[in-house]
Design a protein around this motif. Structure first.
Motif, PDB file in Angstrom:
ATOM      1  N   TYR A 579       0.846  -1.192   0.000  1.00 51.57           N
ATOM      2  CA  TYR A 579       0.000   0.000   0.000  1.00 51.57           C
ATOM      3  C   TYR A 579       0.884   1.245   0.000  1.00 51.57           C
ATOM      4  N   GLN A 581       2.162   4.445  -3.122  1.00 49.68           N
ATOM      5  CA  GLN A 581       2.017   4.955  -4.485  1.00 49.68           C
ATOM      6  C   GLN A 581       3.368   5.417  -5.002  1.00 49.68           C
ATOM      7  N   GLY A 614      -3.329  -3.083  -5.048  1.00 48.70           N
ATOM      8  CA  GLY A 614      -2.857  -2.993  -3.670  1.00 48.70           C
ATOM      9  C   GLY A 614      -2.191  -1.664  -3.380  1.00 48.70           C
ATOM     10  N   SER A 615      -1.815  -0.917  -4.432  1.00 46.68           N
ATOM     11  CA  SER A 615      -1.142   0.364  -4.248  1.00 46.68           C
ATOM     12  C   SER A 615      -2.108   1.423  -3.723  1.00 46.68           C
ATOM     13  N   ALA A 616      -1.541   2.430  -3.076  1.00 50.19           N
ATOM     14  CA  ALA A 616      -2.332   3.531  -2.526  1.00 50.19           C
ATOM     15  C   ALA A 616      -2.672   4.541  -3.619  1.00 50.19           C
ATOM     16  N   ARG A 623      -7.108  -0.821  -3.622  1.00 45.95           N
ATOM     17  CA  ARG A 623      -6.418  -1.145  -2.363  1.00 45.95           C
ATOM     18  C   ARG A 623      -6.632  -2.592  -1.964  1.00 45.95           C
ATOM     19  N   THR A 624      -7.842  -3.089  -2.105  1.00 44.48           N
ATOM     20  CA  THR A 624      -8.167  -4.440  -1.639  1.00 44.48           C
ATOM     21  C   THR A 624      -8.060  -5.499  -2.730  1.00 44.48           C
TER      22      THR A 624
END
Length: 796
Positions: A579, A581, A614-616, A623-624
């Protein structure tokens, strides 16, 4: 003359072309080198950090290091002479008002603690004075509704200081330990038998015991009622808060059982002996319990909040359906109360409560007289509750509080798929969304006059951050920053000026000043790049999106070589943390890797840096996207990125490498073990190899606990797929890594040995933790990475 066949001439021409191409590949040069970019970062320049304002809004303070000392020092810029940067003297630094503390409503006074003493600052005079000193350290001072009174904590208790007469009133009686010695009925059978036998044998001891009990009974019957005493027993007190009307206090009680931890051996301790470093426990070892209590001063008693009636408290998570042969008991889940927020008048309070499995968040109103809870908002996520402004279990940190009308609370929620700002009327239950759209909100704060919001959002672009002003009850957001990239705004206390820490993708952070108006011009105050750093033409990566196999558009940074240098090879970089970016338009946290990518592009490589699932920065679904399967969509996004390069940038499918650290190292291992047809070489740095061996807070959210959800843990852990290794693999790890333990790669290496794998090697760094600090270690690691790609991807 002997006649030469046309086929022979064609063969020679092709041979010469191949030799020439091979020579040109290895002849590519760069102004950069691994040694240069991995040296002490001071070679790059001097960049400001930790921005703060003076209380009178006339001076900006920041950490800076133009003298290239071992660490930064405090510097300042005064608004009456913004061209001058001055070092702050130790005397002046000691007198700077801290950022923490509490302003009164008119914001002309501020109370705070310093060195355990109670301090009061006057904005008008600019003077600070000590108003109270106690044997125990004073902390968390707050102005009460009657601003002549200040609440604070000392030890484990709450007090009130009356400014008019200088008196101190103790509000709570919270004590460590147990209330009394163990009574007979509390003793174990063995201890009770030993005690009774002793009393039967020794008449004097028995007589004294009887006399003591008679005295205690007489004193209790004839004395005045004592103040209520609350005992912590084996618990720790936290977050003791007094209501503004001084009728109540709330607090948390935390109990912790010892968890089995993994020690990390330090083989190069200065003592010459191997010394074990204390480290974390593994996932599933969270034995912390948290309770929320209310101290009622008028009733002189304490009661603990009952969370058993929260809606959905017994709900089972959806993943249990994957285990039909297991009996799942619907029982009350453990919760972690985070923070209590009192209304400005002290008559109401709300709390932020999360389930320990992190699938639910309840915002509740507390009946301060009874302790009953009324649920105002429930947020449920079958993956896990997170996102900007959502806070953390146990620790709080959520964007939440009251408006001055004593009726509305504000909070953030991902209910629409993106984290937005909401208001909720606690009287009527009406909820209002203040911001909306496919973007996220960060750090909303009320203006001094409580009529507006200041907030940062990604509205312009997911890869940019801008600062806005918005009416209190919602409406048009006025954009106050315009520079493309990231604008980290630090408002002056009077809100008239913005100190902006700004950067672009190819320019490190610098300090700017701008009036808090949309049309004002920003002025650059610092310029810290060295000549050595600025002399190179650092690439501004191309920001692209490519289509993933499920139709999602995946953001990425693309570094392209010059056409005459291009070697047909590609390198995929995988950022860490999961998580986080990195395909954004500001200076990367991975600045060394950014410089390495410039070097690779100079040498002819095409480099892609992907914000995989999964990255912010891209909302709840992004995210999920890795829930219950790390190494699923986050890995397929890397594979789809390679397909994009092959189809659009003339990349040879046989010349693709991948590398990354931490989570990026984990993905690299999964790529090398399960996508051998895509990746020929990989460098896995400080990698998680088995998620059952990582920490609880991170892993249990995404994969649940291994004992409860072994399917998720097993399909996400590279160690179970090591037999798939076909390409060339470099594993690099710090031996004193207390985050991802060295044990992870030791276990994996044994697995590779048992499988008879040959084309792998391991580089160990005896003095390095998870984040390397020594330039020599960085240099050695990246020399090996470059060598791996050159030999595996370029040499035939």
């Amino acid at each position: 003359m002997k006649k030469v066949s046309l086929d022979f001439l064609k063969f020679q021409f092709v041979l010469i072309a191949i030799i020439s191409f091979s020579f040109s590949v290895h002849a590519q040069k760069s102004e950069l080198s691994v040694e240069k970019i991995m040296q002490d970062p001071q070679w790059m320049g001097n960049f400001p950090s930790n921005i703060k304002w003076s209380a009178d809004s006339r001076t900006i303070y920041f950490d800076y290091n133009p003298e290239k000392n071992t660490s930064d020092s405090l510097y300042k810029i005064e608004l009456n002479n913004t061209s001058k940067i001055s070092k702050v003297s130790l005397k002046e630094e000691r007198n700077i008002l801290p950022a923490y503390g509490d302003f009164n409503k008119s914001r002309n006074e501020k109370v705070y603690s310093e060195n355990g003493n109670l301090m009061l600052y006057s904005v008008k005079s600019g003077e600070t004075k000590q108003i109270l000193e106690l044997p125990e350290a004073i902390s968390n001072p707050k102005f009460l509704a009657n601003e002549n009174k200040i609440s604070f904590t000392a030890g484990n208790n709450a007090f009130i200081y009356d400014r008019k007469n200088g008196s101190i009133q103790q509000l709570t009686n919270i004590n460590k330990g147990k209330a009394k010695e163990k009574k007979d009925e509390d003793l174990s059978d063995k201890d009770a038998w030993v005690r009774n036998e002793n009393l039967e044998l020794l008449e004097v001891v028995n007589q004294r015991k009887t006399e003591k009990e008679d005295r205690e009974a007489y004193n209790e019957a004839t004395s005045e009622k004592k103040a209520f005493q609350f005992y912590l027993e084996d618990q720790t007190l936290s977050n003791l808060k007094v209501s503004p009307n001084t009728k109540f206090a709330t607090f948390k009680l935390i109990s912790r059982e010892d968890s089995k931890s993994t020690n990390v051996p330090n083989y190069v301790d200065e003592s010459g002996y191997t010394v074990d470093l204390p480290a974390r426990s593994k996932v599933g070892e969270d034995k912390t319990k948290v309770k929320l209590g209310i101290y009622n001063f008028e009733k002189d008693t304490v009661y603990m909040l009952d969370t058993s009636q929260l809606p959905g408290i017994t709900d089972l998570p959806d993943y249990t359906k994957d285990y039909p042969d297991r009996e799942w008991e619907e029982k009350e889940r453990e919760v972690a109360p985070a923070t209590v927020y009192f209304s400005p008048n002290g008559k109401a309070a709300v709390a932020n409560i999360r389930s320990k499995d992190n699938k639910d968040r309840w915002i509740v109103e507390i009946d301060l007289e009874s302790g009953d809870l009324k649920t105002l908002d429930r947020q449920r996520d079958e993956a896990w509750i997170a996102g900007p402004g959502m806070g953390y279990a146990y620790y709080g940190g959520a964007s939440m509080g009251w408006l001055p009308d004593n009726k509305h609370i504000y909070f953030q929620s991902e209910a629409t798929g993106y984290s937005h700002l909401y208001l909720l009327n606690v009287k009527t239950g009406e909820k209002k969304q203040l911001t909306e759209g496919d973007f996220e909100v960060f750090n909303p704060q009320l203006s001094n006059n409580k009529k507006s919001w200041f907030l940062t959002t990604s509205k312009v672009d997911a890869g940019e951050r801008h600062f806005y002003k918005m009416p209190l009850m919602g409406g048009k957001m006025e954009q106050l920053t315009t520079m493309e990239g990231n604008n980290r705004v630090f408002l002056s206390p009077n809100e008239k000026q913005m100190a902006i820490l700004y950067s672009k993708s190819n320019q490190p952070w610098e300090l700017f000043l701008k009036k808090t108006r949309a049309g004002a011009k920003a002025k650059q105050l610092t310029k810290g790049q060295t000549e050595a750093f600025s002399s190179y033409d650092w690439r501004e990566p191309e920001f692209i999106k490519f289509k993933a196999e499920d139709g999602a558009m995946v953001p990425a940074r693309l570094y392209k070589p010059e056409a005459n240098a291009k070697n047909g090879a590609a390198v995929v970089f995988v950022h860490g943390a999961g998580y986080l970016q990195n395909a954004h338009k500001w200076w990367s946290l991975y600045f060394r890797e950014y410089m390495f990518h410039n070097l690779l592009a100079d040498l002819g490589y095409t480099v892609i840096d992907i914000d995989y699932r999964g990255s912010a920065g891209y909302g709840r679904d992004w995210r999920t996207g890795i829930y219950r399967h790390m190494g699923g969509k986050d890995l397929s996004d890397q594979v789809d990125g390679v397909k994009y390069l092959i189809d659009n940038h003339d990349i040879d499918p046989e010349k693709v490498g991948i590398y990354g650290g931490s989570y990026g190292g984990f993905i690299t291992l999964m790529a090398m073990f399960t996508e051998a047809d895509t990746f020929k070489a990989g460098a896995a740095l400080r990698s998680v190899t088995d998620w059952a061996h990582y920490n609880h807070g991170y892993t249990s959210n995404i994969l649940n606990e291994p004992a409860d959800d072994p399917i998720a843990s097993r399909r996400s852990s590279p160690i179970y797929f090591a037999e798939g290794l076909e390409g060339d693999l470099l594993i690099a790890h710090g031996m004193v890594d207390v985050n991802v333990h060295f044990q992870d790669v030791v276990r994996l290496s044994q697995r590779l040995i048992e499988l008879g794998k040959e084309d792998w090697e391991m580089a160990l760094y005896p003095v390095e933790d998870h984040g390397f600090v020594e330039p020599s270690s960085w240099t050695d690691e990246y020399r090996r990475i470059l060598k791996l790609f050159n030999e595996s991807l370029l040499e035939e």
